[in-house]
Structures are given as C-alpha cells and as structure tokens.
Design an enzyme around this catalytic site. Structure first.
Site, mmCIF file in Angstrom:
data_model
loop_
_atom_site.group_PDB
_atom_site.id
_atom_site.type_symbol
_atom_site.label_atom_id
_atom_site.label_comp_id
_atom_site.label_asym_id
_atom_site.label_seq_id
_atom_site.Cartn_x
_atom_site.Cartn_y
_atom_site.Cartn_z
ATOM 1 N N LYS A 77 -12.500 8.836 3.203
ATOM 2 C CA LYS A 77 -13.780 8.614 2.559
ATOM 3 C C LYS A 77 -14.553 7.619 3.411
ATOM 4 C CE LYS A 77 -11.645 5.625 -1.007
ATOM 5 N NZ LYS A 77 -10.198 5.868 -0.889
ATOM 6 N N ARG B 76 -6.386 3.308 -16.585
ATOM 7 C CA ARG B 76 -7.747 3.798 -16.397
ATOM 8 C C ARG B 76 -7.994 4.941 -17.384
ATOM 9 N NH1 ARG B 76 -8.814 1.014 -11.832
ATOM 10 N NH2 ARG B 76 -7.569 1.283 -9.941
ATOM 11 N N THR C 256 -5.959 12.222 -7.923
ATOM 12 C CA THR C 256 -6.605 11.015 -7.402
ATOM 13 C C THR C 256 -5.966 10.590 -6.082
ATOM 14 O OG1 THR C 256 -7.270 10.247 -9.575
ATOM 15 C CG2 THR C 256 -6.936 8.555 -7.897
ATOM 16 N N SER D 265 -14.365 7.041 -8.031
ATOM 17 C CA SER D 265 -14.154 5.630 -7.713
ATOM 18 C C SER D 265 -14.984 5.192 -6.506
ATOM 19 C CB SER D 265 -12.674 5.395 -7.457
ATOM 20 O OG SER D 265 -12.217 6.274 -6.439
ATOM 21 N N ASP E 272 -12.389 -2.209 2.933
ATOM 22 C CA ASP E 272 -12.082 -1.510 4.179
ATOM 23 C C ASP E 272 -13.138 -0.466 4.560
ATOM 24 O OD1 ASP E 272 -11.287 -0.009 1.967
ATOM 25 O OD2 ASP E 272 -9.782 1.090 3.100
ATOM 26 N N ARG F 236 0.751 -1.769 -1.101
ATOM 27 C CA ARG F 236 -0.035 -2.967 -1.418
ATOM 28 C C ARG F 236 0.827 -3.956 -2.160
ATOM 29 N NH1 ARG F 236 -5.956 -0.486 -2.931
ATOM 30 N NH2 ARG F 236 -5.903 0.873 -1.125
ATOM 31 N N ASP G 267 -16.789 -1.390 0.198
ATOM 32 C CA ASP G 267 -15.612 -2.141 -0.253
ATOM 33 C C ASP G 267 -14.894 -2.813 0.917
ATOM 34 O OD1 ASP G 267 -14.490 0.106 0.935
ATOM 35 O OD2 ASP G 267 -12.798 0.162 -0.443
ATOM 36 N N THR H 133 -1.140 4.933 -4.388
ATOM 37 C CA THR H 133 -2.246 5.870 -4.184
ATOM 38 C C THR H 133 -2.743 5.812 -2.738
ATOM 39 O OG1 THR H 133 -2.952 5.339 -6.451
ATOM 40 C CG2 THR H 133 -4.472 6.622 -5.136
ATOM 41 N N LYS I 148 -1.689 0.987 5.419
ATOM 42 C CA LYS I 148 -1.820 2.430 5.208
ATOM 43 C C LYS I 148 -1.458 3.128 6.515
ATOM 44 C CE LYS I 148 -6.374 2.060 3.688
ATOM 45 N NZ LYS I 148 -7.563 2.496 2.930
ATOM 46 N N ASP J 92 -14.455 2.202 3.048
ATOM 47 C CA ASP J 92 -14.409 3.635 2.760
ATOM 48 C C ASP J 92 -15.111 4.023 1.468
ATOM 49 O OD1 ASP J 92 -12.475 2.507 1.155
ATOM 50 O OD2 ASP J 92 -10.822 3.773 1.856
ATOM 51 N N ARG J 93 -15.593 3.031 0.719
ATOM 52 C CA ARG J 93 -16.291 3.375 -0.521
ATOM 53 C C ARG J 93 -17.748 2.961 -0.460
ATOM 54 N NH1 ARG J 93 -12.703 1.979 -5.580
ATOM 55 N NH2 ARG J 93 -10.650 2.197 -4.647
ATOM 56 N N GLU K 2 -14.636 11.215 -5.014
ATOM 57 C CA GLU K 2 -13.921 10.697 -6.178
ATOM 58 C C GLU K 2 -14.880 9.844 -7.009
ATOM 59 O OE1 GLU K 2 -9.547 9.765 -5.567
ATOM 60 O OE2 GLU K 2 -10.446 8.839 -3.803
ATOM 61 N N SER L 86 -7.802 -2.659 0.660
ATOM 62 C CA SER L 86 -9.080 -2.130 0.183
ATOM 63 C C SER L 86 -9.817 -3.074 -0.759
ATOM 64 C CB SER L 86 -8.850 -0.772 -0.452
ATOM 65 O OG SER L 86 -10.078 -0.142 -0.681
ATOM 66 N N HIS L 87 -9.986 -2.654 -2.013
ATOM 67 C CA HIS L 87 -10.807 -3.440 -2.949
ATOM 68 C C HIS L 87 -10.042 -4.601 -3.577
ATOM 69 C CE1 HIS L 87 -8.655 -0.323 -5.106
ATOM 70 N NE2 HIS L 87 -8.653 -1.126 -6.149
HETATM 71 C C1 VG1 Z 1 -7.973 3.877 -6.704
HETATM 72 C C2 VG1 Z 1 -9.007 4.943 -7.041
HETATM 73 C C3 VG1 Z 1 -8.786 6.169 -6.174
HETATM 74 C C4 VG1 Z 1 -8.810 5.775 -4.699
HETATM 75 C C5 VG1 Z 1 -7.792 4.684 -4.449
HETATM 76 C C6 VG1 Z 1 -7.803 4.174 -3.018
HETATM 77 O O1 VG1 Z 1 -6.678 4.349 -6.995
HETATM 78 O O2 VG1 Z 1 -8.932 5.284 -8.396
HETATM 79 O O3 VG1 Z 1 -9.762 7.131 -6.475
HETATM 80 O O4 VG1 Z 1 -8.531 6.885 -3.873
HETATM 81 O O5 VG1 Z 1 -8.048 3.564 -5.306
HETATM 82 O O6 VG1 Z 1 -9.064 3.761 -2.649
HETATM 83 P P1 VG1 Z 1 -5.882 3.960 -8.343
HETATM 84 O O7 VG1 Z 1 -4.533 4.595 -8.194
HETATM 85 O O8 VG1 Z 1 -5.881 2.464 -8.418
HETATM 86 O O9 VG1 Z 1 -6.684 4.535 -9.465
HETATM 87 V V1 VG1 Z 1 -9.228 2.472 -1.576
HETATM 88 O O10 VG1 Z 1 -10.823 2.308 -1.273
HETATM 89 O O11 VG1 Z 1 -8.393 1.349 -2.331
HETATM 90 O O12 VG1 Z 1 -8.344 2.900 -0.159
HETATM 91 CO CO CO Z 2 -11.173 1.214 0.274
#
Ligand code: VG1
Ligand code: CO
Length: 544
Positions: free
Chosen positions: A377, A497, A345, A366, A280, A22, A278, A18, A126, A282-283, A364, A113-114
C-alpha cells in the site's frame, strides 16, 4: 573480519502478525531477540549465497542499531548484495519499489508502522519477497517454524559502517550500497501521474493544502515530491523531519491522531485539501474542505475515476478490497464490468492477484490503498492520485465525494476499536460469538434481520491456499453488515475491531454523520457480542 557462529536457543512468541513481527523495543533489545528472528528469515529463505536484499526502516528508535546488526548478519550468511537506504531509512512503499526496480530477492523493512515509537514504544520487522510484496502466509509460517528450531545465528565480526554516506562498502563478500531512499520512488511517482497538471494546481493562488508527515518516514518523500518537484509552497509539508519517537505522537493517520492537520483544515485560512501518512508511509488519510474522506469511499472514487490518471488510462483489470472494507468499491467494479475480490485483512493477500494480473487497484478500510505499480500500500501515491483527480476534473475533493455518493449511493461505514483489552476476555468474546453463528440467520437484532453469519475463510484464487478464521461476519437482509475481528498488529493485550456498514441510496439521506446513520446497527452489534457486558467497555477507544 570473520564469521562468528553464536549459539542461541528458540525465543517464544516470534510469530509474525498481520504485518511482520511487532514487539516492544524492550523485548527486541533482549539478547539475541533481533538476531534470532533475522536468522530465521534467512533460514526460511534457504541458501542465501548470491542473493540480494534491500534494507531500511521508518526511522524509529532502534532502527539504526538493527540495520547495522542485520548488515553484519547478511554478510555472514553470504548475501551478495544489500541496498540500504541512507540513514537506514526507507518507507515501506519505497522498499517495494526498490526490490522490483533492481530485481532483488527480497527486503527487510524495520517498522511497526502506526504503533508508537521511542524507547518505551514498539519496534517491528517485515519481510518482503522478490515481487516486492509482504511475505505470504506460507513464508511467514516458515519463518515462525524456523524460530522454533534455531540453535545458532551467524554474524560478521566487523564494526558499524557509515550509513549516512551514499556509496559502496564491502563487508566480507557482500557489497553494501547506501542509496538515496527517495530518488527511485519519486521517479516512479513521476512516471504514473500528470506532474505538470498537479504542479499547476499547487501553484494556484486559491488552492492551499497541507501534508502532515507526523514526524515519520514520509517527510523526506513529501518534501521532495510535493515541494521540490511539484513546486508546492514551502511549509506545505508539516512535521517533516523523521524523529525516533515521532515527536511523542502516534503516527496513525486518523482524525484522533493527526491533530495538527485537522486544526489547520479548520483554521482561519481553511485549506482545500489535507493529507497525512503513517509511520512507514504506506497509509494515507485524505481530507477535503470540511469533509473527511473515508478510506472505503476513497478507494471507490479512485477506481471510478482511474482513467483520468496517465498510468491507468487504459482501464483497470480488476479491484480487490479487504473483507471489512465497505462495499462501495464493489458498486464501481460492477458498473465497470470488472471483477472485485474480497480478501482477508492485510496487504499480503493482494500480492498473488496483482502478480497474476487480475487486479490493478486494491485497498483496505484502514487507510491503505495502492495499485500494481508496487506490491505495498502506498500513502503518497494515494495523495498524488487525489491531487491529479482534483486537477484533472477541476473540482474540489468534497464535490468529487458528494457527486460519487449521488451517483452510486453511500456506504456508511465506521470502525470501532477497543484497545488493550484483556487477551483472554477478548478471545472468549470471539469464541462465544463464533459458536452462536449457526443459530443467527433469521433472528432479529435491533430491527435488523440476520441473513447470514460466518467466520470468513478465504481461498486464494491463484494458488488455492486457504486462510481460515479471518473475522466474524453478520450480514443482514437489508445489506447492512457487522464484522468482528481481533487485531494482529498490537503488542499490549488484544484489540477488538468492530466494523459497521450500511448502504443508503436515498438522495435525501446521503449527508448524515456516520455515527448517527449507523446508531441502531452499532447498538445491535454491542448487544450481540456483549461488548459492554463482557469487556466492561462502554465506549470504543478509537472511532474511525
Ligand atoms: C491493521 C489494519 C490492516 C493493515 C495492518 C498493517 O491490522 O487493520 O488493514 O493491513 O494494520 O498495516 P490489524 O491486524 O491490527 O487490524 V501497517 O500500515 O501497520 O503495515
Ligand atoms: Co504502515
């Protein structure tokens, strides 16, 4: 300094998900793993000579080492210019800002990210393009294809450079500029929002707030913007120092992981406003006193009140949301008479719409929201947006939320995550459900009648590209909805999910707890997919 050509062979599984590639740190540390993927990005870009890049990351373990390797490889591949954040740090939104401001050809953001960090945690890469946004599917597919036919990578034979000292270093024919990771971004924020108004709110003796940076990248940004430029009292930003393992925490801003913030909100001196970001940056998660503001509602509220903000005073061109995000923002778009797009997504699907001028705001469920000021974001942007709203409307966050529900009705929403599920079992569950989709319309499930059921397929209105298999949607006759999809960001097994939402406009029924308001829909969703039956899971691991 000479360019070394290192023979290598394709490594399996280097497929971006996504949001980038990772993997565990252990996997990234395998010989050639990082190098293979980076060379594949460069190969997908074509001739790199004369090109420019930005580089930085969220500060997690392996970030510094990876940055040094990537600089040597960029130099060997002929890049003309690389801007790198001091300490190899840059938040995802700041990287997007720098690409656009300096007209660069792209950027590499080192982040998972998270996902948890540290030697036992995850790492990620990325790639963003020249518009500042995440590479679209066509580019990630080209990178993946390049990984499968790689036979060598190029690296400059030169020692590490000092990444902690701002200034310019020459590597081969590449100019490497170590830049302040915060300055450009802070300046952009100041150009969008009414800083004097926010400063007077933050200086008010009865307004107390807290920003939890979760020991991830937003600490230095929040300190500069909230405490230095806007004058919030010292200590407003907590967990502000980026740590390689995020202090052992999980840099995911939700009620489960932002424990310090939640404790402060409900402490002896309850706060008026709380926010977290989060890994990085962006959230965002936003809390008012006694209320959690669901990201779907947050997006709708930002859209409904956007003209209060200097940057959006002229109105919005359009709005977009990811498919599983509730339809709260659709109601606002309808009232404003502007288009509302539904995308798969992942932020990469918003880029074309923003580049074409079709949308101004997007988000989103999330915890991601943003606008066309960049192509990512943006966590702190959302926090500043909220502060600007609170200051301009002279109302607390919880009042803004409640008044929004009274006016538009409420879209009750929840997401249930089942983590580290056996990948084959998860795929089998999805496949079985997919096969049943055609027979579902007309059926009654737990009191809800199915109106339509499909596997979401998106056709990009700008370039016509098609993205199929983006989540199973069950729509009911009363407007309720269940969505099932598998995560594309995890590194262990699969994460299922399940998203539930239902609209309520009876003024007397707007203050229920979401799990209660959605209880029968949740039971129907479990039964329909056979979550307990097939996965043996009675409870989700995370409820948002
Ligand atoms: C998750 C979220 C999605 C978001 C993505 C990257 O993806 O659901 O909405 O864009 O993380 O966000 P997934 O495929 O695990 O549902 V981040 O802040 O990790 O760059
Ligand atoms: Co992030």
């Amino acid at each position: 300094m000479s360019v070394v050509r290192v023979n290598t062979q394709p490594l399996a599984g280097q497929k971006p998900g996504t949001s980038g590639l990772r993997k565990t740190v252990a996997e990234f540390s395998r010989p050639g793993y990082l190098e293979n993927f980076v060379q594949s990005i460069f190969n997908a870009l074509g001739d790199c000579s004369g090109k420019s890049l930005v580089l930085g990351g969220d500060g997690r373990f392996y970030n510094r080492h990876a940055a040094q390797v990537i600089l040597r490889m960029a130099a060997a591949n002929g890049f003309k210019r690389v801007l790198v954040g001091r300490g190899a740090l840059l938040s995802t939104p700041a990287a997007s800002c720098v690409i656009r401001k300096y007209g660069l050809d792209g950027g590499i953001v080192l982040s998972a990210s998270h996902n948890p960090g540290g030697p036992q945690g995850d790492f990620g890469i990325k790639f963003n393009g020249s518009n500042g946004g995440p590479a679209p599917e066509s580019v990630t597919a080209a990178i993946h294809a390049a990984t499968a036919r790689l036979d060598h990578y190029l690296v400059l034979d030169t020692p590490d450079i000092d990444l902690d000292r701002p200034g310019t270093v020459t590597l081969g024919s590449t100019t490497v500029e170590v830049i302040d990771p915060v300055a450009d971004y802070a300046e952009l924020m100041e150009s969008l929002f009414d800083f004097p108004k926010i400063a007077s709110l933050l200086g008010h003796r009865r307004f107390h707030m807290c920003f939890d940076a979760m020991h991830a990248i937003t600490g230095p940004y929040a300190l500069e913007i909230l405490e230095r430029r806007l004058g919030a009292p010292p200590g407003t930003v907590i967990n502000a120092v980026p740590l390689e393992d995020f202090g052992g925490g999980h840099p995911d801003p939700n009620l489960a992981h932002a424990g310090d913030l939640v404790a402060r909100m409900n402490g002896d001196e309850p706060l008026a406003f709380g926010a977290a970001s989060d890994g990085d940056g962006d959230r965002n998660m936003v809390l008012g006193s006694g209320v959690f503001i669901n990201p779907c509602d947050s997006l709708a509220i930002l859209a409904a009140n956007a003209t209060v903000i200097p940057a959006y005073a002229g109105g919005l061109a359009g709005i977009a949301r990811s498919m599983p995000t509730s339809r709260a923002v659709d109601r606002v778009a309808a009232e404003l008479g502007i288009p509302c797009f539904e995308t798969p997504t992942g932020w990469k699907y918003f880029g074309n719409l923003m580049d074409a001028g079709s949308i101004t705001l997007c988000g989103e469920e999330s915890f991601g929201s943003g606008s066309s000021h960049i192509r990512e974001k943006d966590g702190l942007w959302a926090v500043l947006f909220w502060l600007n709203l609170i200051a301009s409307l002279s109302k607390p966050a919880r009042t803004i939320l409640r008044e929004h529900w009274q006016r538009y009705g409420r879209d009750y929403f929840t997401r249930h995550d089942y983590e580290a599920v056996d990948a084959d079992q998860a795929a089998a569950l999805m496949e079985a459900l997919r096969e049943r989709l055609p027979e579902l319309p007309g059926q009654c499930l737990g009191g809800y009648t199915v109106q339509a059921a499909d596997d979401f397929c998106y056709t990009d209105p700008v370039d016509g590209s098609v993205s199929a298999g983006q989540g199973l949607r069950i729509l009911f006759t009363d407007g309720a909805r269940i969505v099932y999809r598998l995560s594309g960001t995890g590194t262990a097994g699969a994460t299922l999910r399940v998203y539930y939402d239902r609209y309520q406009h009876d003024p007397a029924l707007l203050e229920q707890a979401p799990q209660r308001a959605l209880a029968t829909l949740i039971a129907a969703g479990d039964e329909l997919a056979g979550i307990t039956r097939l996965l043996g899971r009675k409870q989700p691991d995370v409820i948002t």
